[in-house]
Design a protein around this motif. Structure first.
Motif, PDB file in Angstrom:
ATOM      1  N   ARG A 135     -26.242 -31.647  -0.217  1.00  0.00           N
ATOM      2  CA  ARG A 135     -25.817 -30.388   0.405  1.00  0.00           C
ATOM      3  C   ARG A 135     -24.325 -30.141   0.166  1.00  0.00           C
ATOM      4  O   ARG A 135     -23.921 -29.058  -0.254  1.00  0.00           O
ATOM      5  CB  ARG A 135     -26.116 -30.434   1.900  1.00  0.00           C
ATOM      6  CG  ARG A 135     -25.698 -29.181   2.644  1.00  0.00           C
ATOM      7  CD  ARG A 135     -26.018 -29.324   4.140  1.00  0.00           C
ATOM      8  NE  ARG A 135     -25.539 -28.181   4.871  1.00  0.00           N
ATOM      9  CZ  ARG A 135     -24.315 -28.057   5.377  1.00  0.00           C
ATOM     10  NH1 ARG A 135     -23.438 -29.033   5.242  1.00  0.00           N
ATOM     11  NH2 ARG A 135     -23.965 -26.979   6.038  1.00  0.00           N
ATOM     12  N   ARG A 136     -23.494 -31.158   0.417  1.00  0.00           N
ATOM     13  CA  ARG A 136     -22.050 -30.998   0.199  1.00  0.00           C
ATOM     14  C   ARG A 136     -21.732 -30.744  -1.274  1.00  0.00           C
ATOM     15  O   ARG A 136     -20.869 -29.925  -1.600  1.00  0.00           O
ATOM     16  CB  ARG A 136     -21.295 -32.232   0.706  1.00  0.00           C
ATOM     17  CG  ARG A 136     -21.203 -32.305   2.208  1.00  0.00           C
ATOM     18  CD  ARG A 136     -20.243 -33.389   2.687  1.00  0.00           C
ATOM     19  NE  ARG A 136     -20.579 -34.717   2.207  1.00  0.00           N
ATOM     20  CZ  ARG A 136     -21.384 -35.564   2.830  1.00  0.00           C
ATOM     21  NH1 ARG A 136     -21.942 -35.230   3.970  1.00  0.00           N
ATOM     22  NH2 ARG A 136     -21.630 -36.757   2.335  1.00  0.00           N
ATOM     23  N   THR A 137     -22.434 -31.431  -2.160  1.00  0.00           N
ATOM     24  CA  THR A 137     -22.226 -31.242  -3.601  1.00  0.00           C
ATOM     25  C   THR A 137     -22.561 -29.814  -3.999  1.00  0.00           C
ATOM     26  O   THR A 137     -21.811 -29.172  -4.745  1.00  0.00           O
ATOM     27  CB  THR A 137     -23.095 -32.249  -4.397  1.00  0.00           C
ATOM     28  OG1 THR A 137     -22.734 -33.579  -3.997  1.00  0.00           O
ATOM     29  CG2 THR A 137     -22.897 -32.099  -5.890  1.00  0.00           C
ATOM     30  N   CYS A 138     -23.664 -29.291  -3.491  1.00  0.00           N
ATOM     31  CA  CYS A 138     -24.074 -27.920  -3.817  1.00  0.00           C
ATOM     32  C   CYS A 138     -23.119 -26.887  -3.219  1.00  0.00           C
ATOM     33  O   CYS A 138     -22.782 -25.898  -3.879  1.00  0.00           O
ATOM     34  CB  CYS A 138     -25.497 -27.656  -3.339  1.00  0.00           C
ATOM     35  SG  CYS A 138     -26.746 -28.521  -4.302  1.00  0.00           S
ATOM     36  N   ILE A 139     -22.702 -27.104  -1.987  1.00  0.00           N
ATOM     37  CA  ILE A 139     -21.767 -26.165  -1.357  1.00  0.00           C
ATOM     38  C   ILE A 139     -20.461 -26.121  -2.132  1.00  0.00           C
ATOM     39  O   ILE A 139     -19.918 -25.044  -2.404  1.00  0.00           O
ATOM     40  CB  ILE A 139     -21.534 -26.518   0.126  1.00  0.00           C
ATOM     41  CG1 ILE A 139     -22.796 -26.170   0.930  1.00  0.00           C
ATOM     42  CG2 ILE A 139     -20.325 -25.778   0.688  1.00  0.00           C
ATOM     43  CD1 ILE A 139     -22.769 -26.670   2.364  1.00  0.00           C
ATOM     44  N   ASP A 140     -19.941 -27.278  -2.531  1.00  0.00           N
ATOM     45  CA  ASP A 140     -18.718 -27.305  -3.343  1.00  0.00           C
ATOM     46  C   ASP A 140     -18.924 -26.543  -4.646  1.00  0.00           C
ATOM     47  O   ASP A 140     -18.067 -25.763  -5.066  1.00  0.00           O
ATOM     48  CB  ASP A 140     -18.291 -28.744  -3.646  1.00  0.00           C
ATOM     49  CG  ASP A 140     -17.771 -29.480  -2.423  1.00  0.00           C
ATOM     50  OD1 ASP A 140     -17.467 -28.816  -1.404  1.00  0.00           O
ATOM     51  OD2 ASP A 140     -17.683 -30.722  -2.486  1.00  0.00           O
ATOM     52  N   PHE A 141     -20.051 -26.764  -5.289  1.00  0.00           N
ATOM     53  CA  PHE A 141     -20.356 -26.070  -6.532  1.00  0.00           C
ATOM     54  C   PHE A 141     -20.412 -24.561  -6.315  1.00  0.00           C
ATOM     55  O   PHE A 141     -19.840 -23.788  -7.087  1.00  0.00           O
ATOM     56  CB  PHE A 141     -21.681 -26.575  -7.113  1.00  0.00           C
ATOM     57  CG  PHE A 141     -22.191 -25.746  -8.248  1.00  0.00           C
ATOM     58  CD1 PHE A 141     -21.672 -25.899  -9.523  1.00  0.00           C
ATOM     59  CD2 PHE A 141     -23.178 -24.792  -8.039  1.00  0.00           C
ATOM     60  CE1 PHE A 141     -22.127 -25.123 -10.571  1.00  0.00           C
ATOM     61  CE2 PHE A 141     -23.641 -24.015  -9.086  1.00  0.00           C
ATOM     62  CZ  PHE A 141     -23.118 -24.178 -10.352  1.00  0.00           C
ATOM     63  N   LEU A 142     -21.122 -24.129  -5.276  1.00  0.00           N
ATOM     64  CA  LEU A 142     -21.273 -22.695  -5.015  1.00  0.00           C
ATOM     65  C   LEU A 142     -19.930 -22.047  -4.676  1.00  0.00           C
ATOM     66  O   LEU A 142     -19.661 -20.914  -5.098  1.00  0.00           O
ATOM     67  CB  LEU A 142     -22.287 -22.458  -3.900  1.00  0.00           C
ATOM     68  CG  LEU A 142     -23.732 -22.814  -4.259  1.00  0.00           C
ATOM     69  CD1 LEU A 142     -24.619 -22.793  -3.020  1.00  0.00           C
ATOM     70  CD2 LEU A 142     -24.267 -21.891  -5.342  1.00  0.00           C
ATOM     71  N   ARG A 143     -19.093 -22.749  -3.948  1.00  0.00           N
ATOM     72  CA  ARG A 143     -17.751 -22.214  -3.645  1.00  0.00           C
ATOM     73  C   ARG A 143     -16.936 -22.056  -4.926  1.00  0.00           C
ATOM     74  O   ARG A 143     -16.270 -21.048  -5.133  1.00  0.00           O
ATOM     75  CB  ARG A 143     -17.025 -23.137  -2.680  1.00  0.00           C
ATOM     76  CG  ARG A 143     -17.502 -23.022  -1.270  1.00  0.00           C
ATOM     77  CD  ARG A 143     -16.745 -23.959  -0.362  1.00  0.00           C
ATOM     78  NE  ARG A 143     -17.238 -23.858   0.995  1.00  0.00           N
ATOM     79  CZ  ARG A 143     -17.163 -24.825   1.885  1.00  0.00           C
ATOM     80  NH1 ARG A 143     -16.592 -25.980   1.567  1.00  0.00           N
ATOM     81  NH2 ARG A 143     -17.640 -24.657   3.096  1.00  0.00           N
ATOM     82  N   ASN A 144     -16.982 -23.075  -5.784  1.00  0.00           N
ATOM     83  CA  ASN A 144     -16.239 -22.994  -7.050  1.00  0.00           C
ATOM     84  C   ASN A 144     -16.788 -21.894  -7.948  1.00  0.00           C
ATOM     85  O   ASN A 144     -16.033 -21.195  -8.602  1.00  0.00           O
ATOM     86  CB  ASN A 144     -16.272 -24.337  -7.784  1.00  0.00           C
ATOM     87  CG  ASN A 144     -15.404 -25.371  -7.113  1.00  0.00           C
ATOM     88  OD1 ASN A 144     -14.449 -25.029  -6.425  1.00  0.00           O
ATOM     89  ND2 ASN A 144     -15.735 -26.631  -7.285  1.00  0.00           N
TER      90      ASN A 144
END
Length: 191
Positions: free
Chosen positions: A87-96
């Motif tokens: 979840r954290r990995t995906c959220i970071d990706f989506l923010r970037n």
């Protein structure tokens, strides 16, 4: 009440994480085989692009490898811990991704990546995605709402509790129970 098999399975997963924390590649391979399918389906639902999902799955497992020694079984079960890393990995990706402009329409990129996919592999992902959707849809409404907000939004658990008008502890319980139910669904023996 949980079945004894689920506790034994969770204990086995804890042992795998302990071994991974010491650099045991075989334990990592076993954990990957157990978690990769459900985690990939979850990532694909969050980012909705196969190539990105494959890369994010790899990134998440690198984080699992690097952080296995810090895993604390008193705080979360192994699958739940892995889901939170995803979840954290995906959220970071989506923010970037939201910060950078896109060079080409997403439809063109999706069409190009679809050509490279083999029919068998694509069918497996669709089967996993359908299976996850069915499993999530089968959850009680309260668990489903809390779990979807926790996994697919950028809200904190406190914000989810406020949005649902429920106490924080209740929302945490719903999310945990939903994750456990999904874990049982995807680790049940296939007929």
């Amino acid at each position: 009440m949980e079945r004894a098999g689920n506790n034994a399975e969770a204990s086995d997963e804890v042992r795998l994480l302990v071994r991974i924390g010491t650099g045991d590649r075989e334990a990592f391979r076993l954990l990957y085989a157990r978690f990769a399918g459900p985690l990939f389906s979850l990532i694909l639902r969050m980012v909705d692009h196969r190539a990105d999902a494959e890369e994010l799955l790899q990134d998440a497992f690198v984080k699992i490898w690097r952080n296995a020694a810090s895993y604390d079984s008193r705080k979360a079960r192994p699958f739940t811990w892995a889901v939170m890393i995803v979840r954290r990995t995906c959220i970071d990706f989506l923010r970037n991704r939201a910060r950078r402009p896109t060079a080409a329409p997403l439809e063109a990129a999706d069409a190009a990546s679809d050509v490279a996919d083999t029919p068998r592999r694509t069918a497996l992902v669709h089967d996993d995605t359908d299976q996850i959707r069915q499993a999530v849809a089968a959850l009680p409404r309260s668990q489903r709402q809390a779990l979807e907000l926790a996994l697919f939004s950028e809200l904190t658990q406190e914000q989810i509790a406020a949005a649902l008008g429920q106490p924080l502890g209740t929302v945490k319980s719903w999310i945990r129970r939903g994750l456990l139910d999904l874990h049982v669904t995807f680790n049940a023996p296939t007929p």
